[in-house]
Structure formats: structure tokens, C-alpha cells
Design a protein around this motif. Structure first.
Motif, PDB file in Angstrom:
ATOM      1  N   ARG A  44      68.338  48.711  79.981  1.00  0.00           N
ATOM      2  CA  ARG A  44      68.070  47.608  80.927  1.00  0.00           C
ATOM      3  C   ARG A  44      68.952  47.719  82.162  1.00  0.00           C
ATOM      4  N   LEU A  45      70.212  48.072  81.913  1.00  0.00           N
ATOM      5  CA  LEU A  45      71.147  48.183  83.022  1.00  0.00           C
ATOM      6  C   LEU A  45      70.714  49.293  83.982  1.00  0.00           C
ATOM      7  N   ARG A  46      70.283  50.410  83.428  1.00  0.00           N
ATOM      8  CA  ARG A  46      69.790  51.508  84.280  1.00  0.00           C
ATOM      9  C   ARG A  46      68.635  51.047  85.147  1.00  0.00           C
ATOM     10  N   LYS A  47      67.727  50.290  84.512  1.00  0.00           N
ATOM     11  CA  LYS A  47      66.545  49.826  85.240  1.00  0.00           C
ATOM     12  C   LYS A  47      66.960  48.865  86.361  1.00  0.00           C
ATOM     13  N   GLU A  48      67.857  47.938  86.037  1.00  0.00           N
ATOM     14  CA  GLU A  48      68.335  46.983  87.051  1.00  0.00           C
ATOM     15  C   GLU A  48      68.973  47.734  88.222  1.00  0.00           C
ATOM     16  N   LEU A  49      69.804  48.695  87.896  1.00  0.00           N
ATOM     17  CA  LEU A  49      70.500  49.444  88.941  1.00  0.00           C
ATOM     18  C   LEU A  49      69.492  50.185  89.820  1.00  0.00           C
ATOM     19  N   ALA A  50      68.513  50.810  89.192  1.00  0.00           N
ATOM     20  CA  ALA A  50      67.504  51.545  89.951  1.00  0.00           C
ATOM     21  C   ALA A  50      66.700  50.589  90.826  1.00  0.00           C
ATOM     22  N   ASP A  51      66.324  49.446  90.251  1.00  0.00           N
ATOM     23  CA  ASP A  51      65.516  48.472  91.002  1.00  0.00           C
ATOM     24  C   ASP A  51      66.260  47.951  92.231  1.00  0.00           C
ATOM     25  N   CYS A  52      67.589  47.869  92.150  1.00  0.00           N
ATOM     26  CA  CYS A  52      68.363  47.322  93.269  1.00  0.00           C
ATOM     27  C   CYS A  52      68.802  48.409  94.246  1.00  0.00           C
ATOM     28  N   GLY A  53      68.420  49.647  93.995  1.00  0.00           N
ATOM     29  CA  GLY A  53      68.787  50.718  94.926  1.00  0.00           C
ATOM     30  C   GLY A  53      70.213  51.216  94.776  1.00  0.00           C
ATOM     31  N   ALA A  54      70.785  51.044  93.579  1.00  0.00           N
ATOM     32  CA  ALA A  54      72.158  51.508  93.363  1.00  0.00           C
ATOM     33  C   ALA A  54      72.198  53.035  93.373  1.00  0.00           C
ATOM     34  N   ARG A  55      73.180  53.606  94.079  1.00  0.00           N
ATOM     35  CA  ARG A  55      73.309  55.066  94.087  1.00  0.00           C
ATOM     36  C   ARG A  55      74.285  55.523  92.999  1.00  0.00           C
ATOM     37  N   VAL A  56      74.050  55.026  91.800  1.00  0.00           N
ATOM     38  CA  VAL A  56      74.830  55.481  90.651  1.00  0.00           C
ATOM     39  C   VAL A  56      73.858  55.794  89.520  1.00  0.00           C
ATOM     40  N   LYS A  57      74.317  56.626  88.582  1.00  0.00           N
ATOM     41  CA  LYS A  57      73.493  56.867  87.401  1.00  0.00           C
ATOM     42  C   LYS A  57      74.362  56.798  86.158  1.00  0.00           C
ATOM     43  N   ILE A  58      73.727  56.362  85.079  1.00  0.00           N
ATOM     44  CA  ILE A  58      74.424  56.317  83.788  1.00  0.00           C
ATOM     45  C   ILE A  58      73.822  57.423  82.936  1.00  0.00           C
TER      46      ILE A  58
END
Ligand code: CA
Length: 224
Positions: free
Chosen positions: A196-210
Motif C-alpha cells: 500500500r505504501l508503495r502505491k501511495e508513494l507512486a500515486d503522489c509522484g514520490a521519487r523513491v522506491k522500496i
């Protein structure tokens, strides 16, 4: 940042040390009044986590001594359930805060961080990777300076990974951190929160990956 845990319950002390290490602290463990007194005189700790009932005496005597010599080290007491007198005498003796056993690890970490962020204390307020900032005080994630909202558990996973950015955090440590010392973990719960966290980060345009390190745990890093 180095912390001292004075706790004679070995299992609890071990779990605390492990959790604190996962959160990016160094933690020493001691179980007695005399040895702790000696360690506090020779080592500069950022904070003390202090159990009161110790085999060779009362943890309060350690606290009183620290304050008598005007040592401002933040002290977080661990007290037994119903130990109202302990809590009152602890605060009067100069403790900064207390936790009643049993407690969730996350709560201990939050209290400890609050103590360390007081004026003159050592912990920075925000963690950053690329365009993702995590404010450890408000426990708020910002992406490109915009506040983003996560569930409490996703927030806890993010904070833990960000504190250890570039280092692999084991799945067991994430579990301990999220579910506290209660151990009520559904088998795939951590995968679900990370997903879920990965999806949230991707949806918000975060330039990080887990990244998942198979059989070990997770690591957060800047994505190219
Ligand atoms: Ca004890």
C-alpha cells in the motif's frame, strides 16, 4: 546517537535494543543500578530508558543522582501497571516522561523522539529522500512540499525505512516496530502495508522506491 536501556527483564531489553537499532539508534543494555551508575558517569548517552525495579536497587536512585549532578540527559521511565506512586516519585525526581508496561514499541519510540527533540536535544526533525520529506514531529509526509496522508501503520513503515535509508531493514524488525511487543501479527500483514505504501508513494509522484530484498527485508532509496 547512543542510548542506554536499564532494564532487568532481558527479553524486553533485547527487543527494545533491537527496535531502537532498527530506528537508527545505538543502544547499550544494562540490568543493574551499580553498573548503570558507572556507565552514565563514563559515557555520554543521548537518553536513558530506565526501569525502576532493578535486582540490586531502585532505578530512581540513578535518576536522583543524575539530577543532583545537574545532568540534563532525557530520562524515560518504564513503570509497572498501577505503579502510580512510582510515576509520581519518578516525575518528581526529574524524569521527563514515563511509559506503563506493557507498551507498544512504537509508543516508546514516539516518546523518546519527543524527548530528543526538545530544545538542546539531538534529534533532527525531518528525514528526507529525494522529494519525500518526513516530519518526525507531526509524523507527516510531504512530497514536493505538499502534505500527503497515510494510515498510521503505513506512516510507521515509512518512518522506519527512512530512518535507515540505504540500509536493509529486516521484515521482523518492521513487524516488531509496527505491532509492538504484542506479537499479534498476521503472516502477510507487513507485505500488505509495504504494498500500500508503495502505491501511495507512486500515486503522489514520490521519487523513491522500496525494494524487497527477498528473504531479508526492505530498503528505501531514491529512484532514478
Ligand atoms: Ca524490573
Amino acid at each position: 546517537m547512543r542510548l542506554l536501556i536499564v532494564e532487568d527483564n532481558e527479553e524486553l531489553a533485547r527487543l527494545l535494543a533491537k527496535g531502537l537499532q532498527a530506528a537508527g539508534f545505538d543502544a547499550d543494555r544494562l540490568a543493574g543500578v551499580d553498573e548503570s551508575r558507572a556507565a552514565l558517569q563514563t559515557t555520554r548517552y543521548a537518553a536513558l530508558i530506565l526501569d525502576l525495579g532493578l535486582p540490586d536497587g531502585d532505578g530512581l536512585s540513578i535518576l536522583r543522582e543524575l539530577r543532583q549532578r545537574k545532568d540534563p540527559i532525557p530520562v524515560l521511565l518504564l513503570t509497572a501497571r498501577g505503579g502510580v506512586n512510582d510515576r509520581v516519585s519518578g516525575l518528581r525526581a526529574g524524569a521527563d516522561d514515563y511509559l506503563v508496561k506493557p507498551f507498544a514499541f512504537e509508543e516508546l519510540l514516539a516518546r523518546l523522539e519527543a524527548l530528543l527533540r526538545r530544545p538542546g536535544q539531538l534529534l533532527g526533525r525531518s528525514l528526507q529522500i529525494a522529494n519525500v520529506v518526513f516530519d518526525t514531529e507531526s509524523r507527516q509526509m510531504l512530497i514536493d512540499d505538499q502534505p500527503q496522508f497515510l494510515s498510521a501503520r503505513e506512516t510507521a513503515v515509512l518512518e522506519l525505512l527512512m530512518r535507515r535509508k540505504g540500509h536493509v531493514v529486516s521484515k521482523k524488525l518492521v513487524e516488531d516496530h509496527i505491532f509492538g511487543l504484542s506479537g499479534d501479527v498476521v503472516s502477510n500483514a507487513i507485505e500488505v502495508y509495504v504494498h500500500r505504501l508503495r502505491k501511495e508513494l507512486a500515486d503522489c509522484g514520490a521519487r523513491v522506491k522500496i525494494n524487497t530484498v527477498r528473504g531479508v527485508g526492505y530498503v528505501i532509496m531514491e529512484s532514478k
